[in-house]
Design a protein around this motif. Structure first.
Motif, mmCIF file in Angstrom:
data_model
loop_
_atom_site.group_PDB
_atom_site.id
_atom_site.type_symbol
_atom_site.label_atom_id
_atom_site.label_comp_id
_atom_site.label_asym_id
_atom_site.label_seq_id
_atom_site.Cartn_x
_atom_site.Cartn_y
_atom_site.Cartn_z
ATOM 1 N N ASP A 107 -60.247 69.892 117.091
ATOM 2 C CA ASP A 107 -60.438 70.025 115.640
ATOM 3 C C ASP A 107 -59.156 70.267 114.853
ATOM 4 N N THR A 108 -58.005 70.483 115.531
ATOM 5 C CA THR A 108 -56.759 70.653 114.767
ATOM 6 C C THR A 108 -56.196 69.317 114.271
ATOM 7 N N ILE A 109 -56.654 68.208 114.844
ATOM 8 C CA ILE A 109 -56.121 66.906 114.446
ATOM 9 C C ILE A 109 -56.693 66.520 113.079
ATOM 10 N N VAL A 110 -55.779 66.171 112.162
ATOM 11 C CA VAL A 110 -56.214 65.758 110.827
ATOM 12 C C VAL A 110 -56.584 64.282 110.889
ATOM 13 N N ARG A 111 -57.824 63.963 110.536
ATOM 14 C CA ARG A 111 -58.233 62.558 110.574
ATOM 15 C C ARG A 111 -58.465 62.055 109.161
ATOM 16 N N GLY A 112 -57.916 60.881 108.870
ATOM 17 C CA GLY A 112 -58.073 60.289 107.551
ATOM 18 C C GLY A 112 -57.218 61.021 106.525
ATOM 19 N N GLY A 113 -57.521 60.852 105.236
ATOM 20 C CA GLY A 113 -56.759 61.515 104.186
ATOM 21 C C GLY A 113 -55.548 60.703 103.757
ATOM 22 N N ALA A 114 -54.906 61.145 102.684
ATOM 23 C CA ALA A 114 -53.792 60.398 102.108
ATOM 24 C C ALA A 114 -52.510 60.636 102.899
ATOM 25 N N LEU A 115 -51.527 59.781 102.647
ATOM 26 C CA LEU A 115 -50.229 59.900 103.295
ATOM 27 C C LEU A 115 -49.576 61.225 102.909
ATOM 28 N N LYS A 116 -49.056 61.922 103.903
ATOM 29 C CA LYS A 116 -48.365 63.182 103.626
ATOM 30 C C LYS A 116 -46.872 62.907 103.640
ATOM 31 N N LYS A 117 -46.210 63.233 102.530
ATOM 32 C CA LYS A 117 -44.791 62.895 102.437
ATOM 33 C C LYS A 117 -43.877 64.106 102.554
ATOM 34 N N ASN A 118 -44.409 65.301 102.211
ATOM 35 C CA ASN A 118 -43.518 66.463 102.148
ATOM 36 C C ASN A 118 -43.329 67.099 103.517
ATOM 37 N N ILE A 119 -42.067 67.212 103.906
ATOM 38 C CA ILE A 119 -41.760 67.786 105.216
ATOM 39 C C ILE A 119 -41.435 69.259 105.011
ATOM 40 N N ASN A 120 -42.372 70.139 105.404
ATOM 41 C CA ASN A 120 -42.179 71.565 105.160
ATOM 42 C C ASN A 120 -41.629 72.326 106.358
ATOM 43 N N LEU A 121 -41.655 71.696 107.525
ATOM 44 C CA LEU A 121 -41.238 72.410 108.732
ATOM 45 C C LEU A 121 -39.720 72.438 108.859
ATOM 46 N N SER A 122 -39.237 73.439 109.641
ATOM 47 C CA SER A 122 -37.795 73.513 109.889
ATOM 48 C C SER A 122 -37.452 72.581 111.060
ATOM 49 N N GLU A 276 -47.445 61.060 112.998
ATOM 50 C CA GLU A 276 -48.805 61.515 113.321
ATOM 51 C C GLU A 276 -48.795 62.882 114.002
ATOM 52 N N ALA A 277 -47.781 63.111 114.850
ATOM 53 C CA ALA A 277 -47.709 64.385 115.570
ATOM 54 C C ALA A 277 -47.383 65.528 114.623
ATOM 55 N N VAL A 278 -46.373 65.329 113.771
ATOM 56 C CA VAL A 278 -45.887 66.425 112.935
ATOM 57 C C VAL A 278 -46.804 66.648 111.732
ATOM 58 N N MET A 279 -47.261 65.575 111.085
ATOM 59 C CA MET A 279 -48.051 65.720 109.865
ATOM 60 C C MET A 279 -49.551 65.878 110.154
ATOM 61 N N LEU A 280 -50.028 65.240 111.228
ATOM 62 C CA LEU A 280 -51.477 65.233 111.467
ATOM 63 C C LEU A 280 -51.869 65.974 112.745
ATOM 64 N N ASN A 281 -50.885 66.602 113.435
ATOM 65 C CA ASN A 281 -51.158 67.313 114.697
ATOM 66 C C ASN A 281 -51.759 66.408 115.770
ATOM 67 N N LYS A 282 -51.453 65.129 115.702
ATOM 68 C CA LYS A 282 -52.090 64.211 116.641
ATOM 69 C C LYS A 282 -51.157 63.928 117.815
ATOM 70 N N PRO A 283 -51.558 64.323 119.023
ATOM 71 C CA PRO A 283 -50.710 64.039 120.182
ATOM 72 C C PRO A 283 -50.666 62.540 120.469
ATOM 73 N N LEU A 284 -49.711 62.143 121.337
ATOM 74 C CA LEU A 284 -49.572 60.722 121.673
ATOM 75 C C LEU A 284 -50.620 60.359 122.722
ATOM 76 N N PHE A 285 -51.748 59.836 122.289
ATOM 77 C CA PHE A 285 -52.763 59.417 123.255
ATOM 78 C C PHE A 285 -53.270 58.011 122.992
ATOM 79 N N GLU A 286 -52.712 57.359 121.995
ATOM 80 C CA GLU A 286 -53.039 55.944 121.826
ATOM 81 C C GLU A 286 -51.801 55.226 121.315
ATOM 82 N N ARG A 287 -51.723 53.923 121.556
ATOM 83 C CA ARG A 287 -50.566 53.172 121.098
ATOM 84 C C ARG A 287 -50.963 51.720 120.836
ATOM 85 N N VAL A 288 -50.093 51.036 120.080
ATOM 86 C CA VAL A 288 -50.353 49.630 119.793
ATOM 87 C C VAL A 288 -49.800 48.794 120.950
#
Lengths: 445, 288
Positions: A107-122, A276-288
């Motif tokens: 449930d931590t993975i963000v699904r859908g929603g608008a593009l996130k542009k602001n990088i708040n992390l250090s 996807e990892a940094v903005m949406l918490n999505k680990p690398l589990f799929e690829r094109v």
């Protein structure tokens, strides 16, 4: 137009089969087999056992060291086995097999929603997140990304280069990502730039993809630090050292790393995975993955869960009829597959099906000393000599002739008019010389 | 005419002078070398195969002459006879070793082990094994591209075109070990050379579980352990689903050969078996 200074070849790019196929999500298979070593470095250590229930994105294996990467489940379901399974080359590798039940995401993975542009992390937070999410270089070499982003003491990064060259013939996965997910890609690149503390991003694209160049140029106009560099088409421009030379004009010294000339290179697929990892918490589990070939009924670019058998992709795109050889990756650097039931891994950029008549090698002749291989070698080596010295087992001379600099691009074998399997031998020699260099370094310590 | 004489005198004189110089230098810098080295080298077979661990026969003879204890040195080509001769000449104790012979531990011929793909790269076992698991379902067995035959200095190994497997000519094999080093799969083993060329060995190196091994190859060792149970001399060990016959313990009773359900244990050089009434069933099994 820019390009790298020495060597290189001009194979036909063969991208027409799959370039207009939009990325399609491949249905989740009934079972997946996820190998624990999908990256360069120490294999991951399984942390699930038979019978455990896992969710999409859950960690199933922890990193086995610094140069290593964790593995996440690509499906939800029950672990049915943690045992060695044959990989694409038929060698048994430790793997986790999961029977799929539903599609329940962590449930931590963000699904859908608008593009996130602001990088708040250090800086540090970004690198640790990339490490936790199991991001590795997705161009094919699968080097753990967080290691590349950890700049060694005394070195300074000056620019980030995004490798959007995709110089391998046939492959169009990166091209489709650029066209369809260009914005995410640019944000991903900006995250990477922040992680290494640089304010200059170059995106190198070959001129056989004019629509990708114009599309990204349009998107990049919003950011001053991003510059699109169109490059003259030539193989192996996507080689890290070749790309640095093409974009910045700097040469990475023999035995050195890109950081020695202030450059960090990341692939398009990696930049998207980082977003996807940094903005949406999505680990690398799929690829094109590009599934292509001249005789294939419907070549496609598919978004595939890691662990899906290649045979499922092949059946989905038209089947094996008339196929003489299956290659994981592109035709130049990809490896032939002897076990088509092997899973798609983090480094599988394509599944290429060669028709029987194209798949056979020509009959080997003798070296006629034409030096075409020397002309083609982008590292300035002498492949005919390395070939012979390896056959003779003269490893001291091989080291003296810089075999360790070989990038295994295959230009020598491609250019040989006598059809000598030059790279087959050079690889053997390189592996032995690298082993000796490592042993010497270990003995010194 | 005069110029001819001058020329002859000058060149001749120069030649004589240089000859004298060379003679003096050779005297002055003469390297004292044990004359026995030359003699010992003559006694060695002169194959320069490297089977003894030295670069060639010269290096071996230097070692034989210089070392007091030569028990660790052995020429596999010359064997006991040659070593006795050398030791007798040098007045040292002769090292003894049982004569050995190379044995190919794979019977995965084209019939027994179906191919499921075709290798099209450089014709070398080393290259093929570095690229992938092989042309068949058995990732342990012989690749058949003949690296061993290429490395054999004595012409004792050749690939049989029918079976696709290397065959050892026991007469020519000197047990130098070059083929053992050349084989990337570690199939070839040096085993004791018994009288009349008798041999019993497990002709398989597959460590997969029984069912997997059997599926890949008809004559694979499936690790069932029947041979180990029947062996009266405790010569057979089953480890990692694979049986191994210790040649130092084996008394060649051939009980294991009869017992093996897949025919992975091979006997060579024995006279044909007498088929006794009660033995008929098990003999048939071998013939299958």
């Amino acid at each position: 137009m820019k390009t790298f200074p020495i060597g290189g070849i001009h194979p036909s790019d063969c991208k027409e089969y799959s370039k207009s196929a939009a990325i399609e999500t491949f249905p989740t298979p009934a079972t997946v087999t996820i190998p624990l070593s999908q990256h360069i470095g120490a294999p991951a250590v399984a942390c699930v056992a038979k019978g455990d229930r896992v969710l999409v994105g859950q960690v199933i294996a922890n990193a086995g060291g610094f140069v290593s990467s964790p593995i996440h489940s690509s499906v939800s379901g029950t672990v049915v086995a943690v045992e060695p399974k044959a990989d694409a080359q038929g060698n048994k590798k430790p793997s986790v097999t999961i029977a799929v039940e539903g599609d329940e995401w962590v449930d931590t993975i963000v699904r859908g929603g608008a593009l996130k542009k602001n990088i708040n992390l250090s800086k540090e937070e970004i690198v640790s997140k990339i490490s936790q999410m199991g991001i590795v270089g997705m161009g094919g070499a699968t080097f753990p990304t967080h290691v590349k982003l950890s700049i060694p003491a005394g070195k300074k990064a000056e620019c980030l280069i995004i490798n959007a060259v995709e110089c391998e013939p046939y492959l169009t996965a990166d091209y489709r990502v650029m066209l369809e997910q260009g914005e995410k890609l640019i944000v991903g690149a900006r995250i990477l730039a922040k992680a290494i503390g640089v304010d200059k991003i170059y995106i190198g694209i070959e001129n056989n993809k004019p629509d990708a160049i114009s599309h990204l140029q349009q998107l990049a106009s919003a950011y001053v630090e991003v510059e699109i560099i169109p490059l003259k088409m030539r193989y192996p421009q996507g080689g890290e050292k070749q790309l640095i030379a093409a974009v910045t004009g700097r040469e990475v010294p023999s035995g050195g790393l890109p950081i020695d000339v202030g450059a960090v290179v990341q692939n398009v697929g990696t930049a998207l995975a980082v977003y996807e990892a940094v903005m949406l918490n999505k680990p690398l589990f799929e690829r094109v993955v590009t599934v292509t070939g001249s005789q294939l009924a419907s070549p496609k670019n598919l978004l595939v869960r890691i662990g899906t058998p290649m045979s499922a992709l092949i059946d989905y795109c038209g089947g094996m009829e008339g196929v003489g050889k299956v290659i994981a990756g592109g035709p130049m650097m990809g490896r032939a597959v002897s076990n088509v039931d092997a899973p798609v891994t983090k480094g599988t950029s394509g599944v290429l099906l060669m028709p029987t008549e194209e798949s056979l090698r020509n009959v080997e002749g003798s070296c006629i000393r034409c030096a075409k291989c020397v002309e083609a070698c982008p590292m300035g080596l002498e492949p005919y000599l390395l070939n012979r010295l390896t056959q003779l087992g003269d490893f001291e001379q091989l080291e003296h002739h810089y075999i360790a600099d070989c990038i295994e691009c295959g230009c020598c074998t491609f250019s040989c008019p006598s059809y000598l399997p030059l790279l087959d031998w050079v690889r053997i020699g390189k592996a032995e010389v690298m082993k000796r260099i490592r042993e010497r370094a270990a003995a010194k310590k | 005419m005069e110029s001819l004489v001058t020329t002859v005198l000058i060149v001749g004189g120069l030649g004589a002078l240089l000859a004298l110089l060379l003679f003096l230098v050779a005297k002055k810098f003469y390297v004292e070398e044990d004359p026995r080295i030359d003699e010992v080298e003559k006694m060695l077979p002169g194959a320069n195969c490297g089977g003894c661990g030295f670069a060639g026969c010269r290096a071996m003879s230097e070692a034989l002459v210089s070392k007091d204890d030569i028990s660790a040195l052995f020429c596999p080509v010359g064997g006991d006879e040659c070593m006795k001769k050398v030791a007798g000449y040098l007045g040292k104790a002769a090292p003894e070793k049982e004569p050995m012979v190379a044995v190919v531990r794979c019977a995965g011929s084209c019939d027994n082990r179906p191919r499921n793909n075709r290798f099209d790269g450089a014709k070398s076992c080393l290259v093929a094994s570095s690229l992938y698991a092989g042309e068949t379902g058995c990732p342990f067995g012989c690749i058949g591209l003949g690296d061993c035959a290429v490395k054999c200095e004595f012409g004792a190994l050749s690939i049989n075109p029918v079976t696709g497997l290397p065959e050892v000519d026991d007469e020519k094999c000197t047990a130098c070990g070059a083929c053992v080093k050349a084989c990337p799969k570690g199939i070839i083993e040096l085993r004791k050379k018994a009288k009349r060329g008798l041999k019993i060995y497990v002709s398989c190196v597959n460590k997969d579980k029984g069912a997997v091994a059997r599926k890949a190859c008809k004559v694979a060792c499936i690790g069932c352990g029947k041979c180990a149970k029947v062996c009266p001399h405790d010569a057979i060990v089953v480890e990692n689903n694979l049986a191994y016959i210790d040649y130092s313990k084996c008394k060649m009773c051939r009980k294991c050969v009869v017992e093996c359900p897949t025919g992975a244990i091979v006997e060579c050089g024995f006279p044909p078996r007498k088929v006794a009434e009660n033995d008929a069933n098990s003999s048939n099994k071998v013939a299958e």
